[in-house]
Motif scaffolding. Structure first.
Motif, short mmCIF file in Angstrom:
data_model
loop_
_atom_site.label_atom_id
_atom_site.label_comp_id
_atom_site.label_asym_id
_atom_site.label_seq_id
_atom_site.Cartn_x
_atom_site.Cartn_y
_atom_site.Cartn_z
N GLY A 3 0.80 -1.22 0.00
CA GLY A 3 0.00 0.00 0.00
C GLY A 3 0.83 1.27 0.00
N SER A 4 2.16 1.15 -0.08
CA SER A 4 3.03 2.32 -0.05
C SER A 4 3.68 2.49 -1.43
CB SER A 4 4.07 2.17 1.05
OG SER A 4 4.80 3.37 1.22
N SER A 5 4.69 3.36 -1.49
CA SER A 5 5.37 3.63 -2.75
C SER A 5 6.72 4.27 -2.44
CB SER A 5 4.54 4.60 -3.60
OG SER A 5 4.57 5.91 -3.03
N ARG A 6 7.40 4.70 -3.49
CA ARG A 6 8.70 5.35 -3.30
C ARG A 6 8.55 6.68 -2.56
NH1 ARG A 6 7.23 6.84 -8.52
NH2 ARG A 6 7.80 8.95 -9.23
N HIS A 7 7.32 7.19 -2.47
CA HIS A 7 7.08 8.46 -1.80
C HIS A 7 6.85 8.30 -0.29
CE1 HIS A 7 6.97 10.41 -5.66
NE2 HIS A 7 5.99 9.63 -6.07
N SER A 8 6.96 7.09 0.22
CA SER A 8 6.75 6.87 1.66
C SER A 8 7.59 7.84 2.47
CB SER A 8 7.14 5.44 2.03
OG SER A 8 7.37 5.32 3.42
N PRO A 9 6.98 8.70 3.29
CA PRO A 9 7.76 9.66 4.07
C PRO A 9 8.68 8.98 5.07
CG PRO A 9 5.46 9.68 4.75
CD PRO A 9 5.53 8.84 3.51
N ARG A 10 8.30 7.81 5.55
CA ARG A 10 9.17 7.10 6.50
C ARG A 10 10.45 6.63 5.81
NH1 ARG A 10 3.95 6.00 7.42
NH2 ARG A 10 3.14 6.47 9.48
N ASN A 11 10.29 6.00 4.65
CA ASN A 11 11.47 5.54 3.93
C ASN A 11 12.32 6.72 3.44
OD1 ASN A 11 10.95 2.86 4.32
ND2 ASN A 11 10.12 2.47 2.28
N ARG A 12 11.68 7.79 3.05
CA ARG A 12 12.44 8.98 2.61
C ARG A 12 13.23 9.58 3.77
NH1 ARG A 12 10.51 11.09 -2.43
NH2 ARG A 12 11.05 13.21 -1.84
N PHE A 13 12.63 9.55 4.96
CA PHE A 13 13.35 10.04 6.13
C PHE A 13 14.57 9.17 6.43
CE2 PHE A 13 14.02 9.88 10.77
CZ PHE A 13 14.30 11.22 11.01
N VAL A 14 14.39 7.84 6.37
CA VAL A 14 15.52 6.93 6.60
C VAL A 14 16.58 7.14 5.51
CG1 VAL A 14 16.24 4.52 6.72
CG2 VAL A 14 14.10 5.24 7.80
N ALA A 15 16.14 7.28 4.26
CA ALA A 15 17.09 7.48 3.17
C ALA A 15 17.93 8.73 3.40
CB ALA A 15 16.34 7.59 1.84
N GLU A 16 17.30 9.80 3.88
CA GLU A 16 18.04 11.03 4.14
C GLU A 16 19.10 10.80 5.21
OE1 GLU A 16 17.84 13.17 6.97
OE2 GLU A 16 18.99 14.82 6.09
N ARG A 17 18.78 10.02 6.24
CA ARG A 17 19.76 9.69 7.28
C ARG A 17 20.93 8.91 6.68
NH1 ARG A 17 18.76 10.56 12.92
NH2 ARG A 17 17.17 12.18 12.97
N LEU A 18 20.63 7.96 5.80
CA LEU A 18 21.70 7.17 5.18
C LEU A 18 22.58 8.04 4.29
CD1 LEU A 18 19.87 3.85 4.18
CD2 LEU A 18 20.93 4.47 6.35
N GLN A 19 21.96 8.98 3.59
CA GLN A 19 22.73 9.89 2.73
C GLN A 19 23.69 10.74 3.55
OE1 GLN A 19 19.56 11.95 0.72
NE2 GLN A 19 18.75 10.02 -0.11
N ARG A 20 23.28 11.11 4.76
CA ARG A 20 24.13 11.94 5.62
C ARG A 20 25.43 11.23 5.99
NH1 ARG A 20 20.05 14.59 10.13
NH2 ARG A 20 18.80 15.86 8.69
#
Length: 514
Positions: free
Chosen positions: A330-347
């Protein structure tokens, strides 16, 4: 949600059991939450009400891992397969059983007070709880009442996962359920009011049933006003806002009503839950551009004969690892939770790829949303595509999966030739990877919320099947979607540390700088 409170659930459940009225039936509730539900069923069937007190036998080294259960009358049931997987022998379980026997006796005395147990021998026994999650307690209850002489066992609950028949079909003669939603993470998500039932409420339910039985024996209608003993009070239920059954990764959907042999389900309609996904502490769906990164760019991936959208972020360091995100149902690439985690990994210097596992037309097919082998195949396709992209060649690859996406990540990691360096599951369902778990060789981190009891138990059971380096990390106070303040950030930090340690050249110094 489906039920106002446990009493409402009991009344709805009783409507599915009317064929038992007039038979030699005993209704037994599982303390504590099952008693208000069972009281309504017993009253509707004009049947006596009793309790079935059970104590779990936990592993000596991990009490949360259930190896069996005990009940009144010296009854004991053991799960030999789980004992074998955990490496626990019967003699090691003896001290645990002795301790739990004492607690069982104490609880029986507190709940029953001076009431003797109702004989079950030769009778139809309806075992009632407020819902089934993993099914371990319900299974033990059915086995225990059978050992106590029940001629026929009916397991009846207001709500259960779609696979409950497969899990419990051998333990009861009949299974009755009002609702079987696909997106099932906790029983409380389907109740408006799911506050814990107190010991006093259990005793009040039994008192009320005793009074009703005495009046019924005299041939009169029940007298007196409404007894509030079984009524719960509003409290935290571990669900989303009213009418919502989850967030972006938990899109609730009921299968059609069915009647399968001796298993009966109530009639219900399809429901869908949505959420704004607002657990991103920054309140934004889009993470800021990362220092040393080329910045996120939108891409299209050729998957399954179609095209799926994605967001690829590559840091300037050509040796840094890249993490592919497998979103939940029921989610997608726009999931705010996954995007938040991705931003942490990018840091910490990691590259990330968030993409849609299914094309737009496929996402409308509920069967595909929960097709783990198909989702794993798409993740494998995306990995091959990524490794052919300029700037991504030769980078070590890791998988981050949430909810059902975690199962897909583990199945994909088990495929030969994928060369996955590490896997992280956040609030995932690794149990859905089934027999592929022992084939996973990539170091695997399972992150689960401390208050997500159903998923926590499923992760513990799945962990026993992993043969690779693995760890189970519990985030205290977190529920399934990690919506509580600070819990998603804690999960993201755990993931960053795991990838930094296990992806060969991935941002070790940057991770240390935090």
């Amino acid at each position: 949600m489906y039920f106002t409170d446990r009493r409402d659930a009991g009344r709805q459940l009783a409507a599915r059991l009317t064929q038992l009225r007039g038979q030699d039936v005993v209704v037994v509730g599982l303390p504590r939450g099952g008693l208000p539900v069972a009281a309504e069923v017993a009253e509707a069937l004009r049947a006596p009400l009793d309790i079935c007190v059970i104590r779990k036998l936990g592993a000596p080294f991990q009490p949360e891992l259930g190896l069996g259960a005990i009940g009144e009358g010296g009854v004991r049931v053991l799960n030999r397969e789980v004992m074998r997987l955990a490496g626990v022998r019967e003699e090691q379980l003896a001290p645990v059983e002795e301790r739990e026997r004492a607690e069982l006796a104490r609880r029986v005395a507190r709940y029953r007070e001076d009431r003797p147990p109702i004989p079950l021998s030769g009778r139809t026994v309806v075992v009632v709880d407020d819902g089934v999650a993993t099914g371990s307690t319900a299974r033990a209850a059915c086995q225990i009442v059978r050992r106590l002489g029940a001629a026929r066992v009916v397991l009846a609950v207001p709500v259960a996962p779609t696979d409950w028949v497969a899990r419990l079909g051998e333990d009861a003669d009949e299974l009755v359920c009002v609702r079987t939603p696909v997106a099932f993470y906790a029983i409380g998500q389907f109740y408006e009011d799911f506050e814990q039932t107190s010991d006093r409420e259990v005793a009040d339910c039994l008192d009320r049933a005793t009074r009703w039985a005495a009046v019924a024996a005299g041939g009169e209608d029940e007298a007196g006003g409404e007894d509030d003993g079984g009524k719960a009070h509003h409290g935290r239920s571990g669900r989303g806002p009213a009418g919502h059954f989850g967030g972006p990764e938990s899109d609730a959907d009921d299968p059609p009503a069915t009647r399968h042999g001796r298993f009966r389900l109530g009639t219900h309609q399809s429901s869908h839950g949505h959420s704004n996904g607002g657990d991103d502490p920054g309140g934004s769906d889009d993470p800021p551009a990362t220092t040393g990164s080329t910045g996120p760019r939108e891409v299209e991936l050729p998957l399954g004969g179609g095209r799926s959208g994605g967001t690829l972020t590559l840091p300037a360091d050509s040796g840094a690892g890249v993490v592919l995100f497998a979103h939940g149902s029921g989610s997608s690439r726009h999931s705010p939770r996954n995007r938040f985690v991705a931003e942490r990994l990018q840091r910490v210097g990691l590259a990330t790829l968030l993409f849609d596992l299914l094309t737009e037309s496929e996402a409308a097919d509920r069967a595909k949303v929960f097709d783990i082998p198909l989702l794993a195949e798409r993740l494998t396709e995306a990995t091959r595509w990524l490794r052919a992209q300029p700037g991504a060649e030769g980078r070590p690859v890791g998988y981050f999966g949430a909810s059902t996406g975690a199962a897909a990540a583990l199945v994909a990691a088990a495929e030969s030739g994928t060369s996955v360096g590490a896997v992280v599951s956040r609030g995932g369902r690794p149990d859905l990877a089934g027999g592929r778990l022992p084939e996973v060789t990539a170091p695997t981190l399972l992150i689960v919320g401390g208050d997500d009891q159903l998923v926590l138990e499923l992760n513990r059971e799945a962990q026993l099947q992993l043969r690779c380096e693995n760890r189970l990390s519990v985030v205290p106070g977190a529920t399934h979607l990690f919506e509580e303040p600070g819990t998603l950030a804690a999960a993201a930090d755990l993931a960053a540390e795991w990838f930094a340690e296990h992806l060969p050249t991935a941002a070790g110094p940057a991770a240390a700088e935090g």
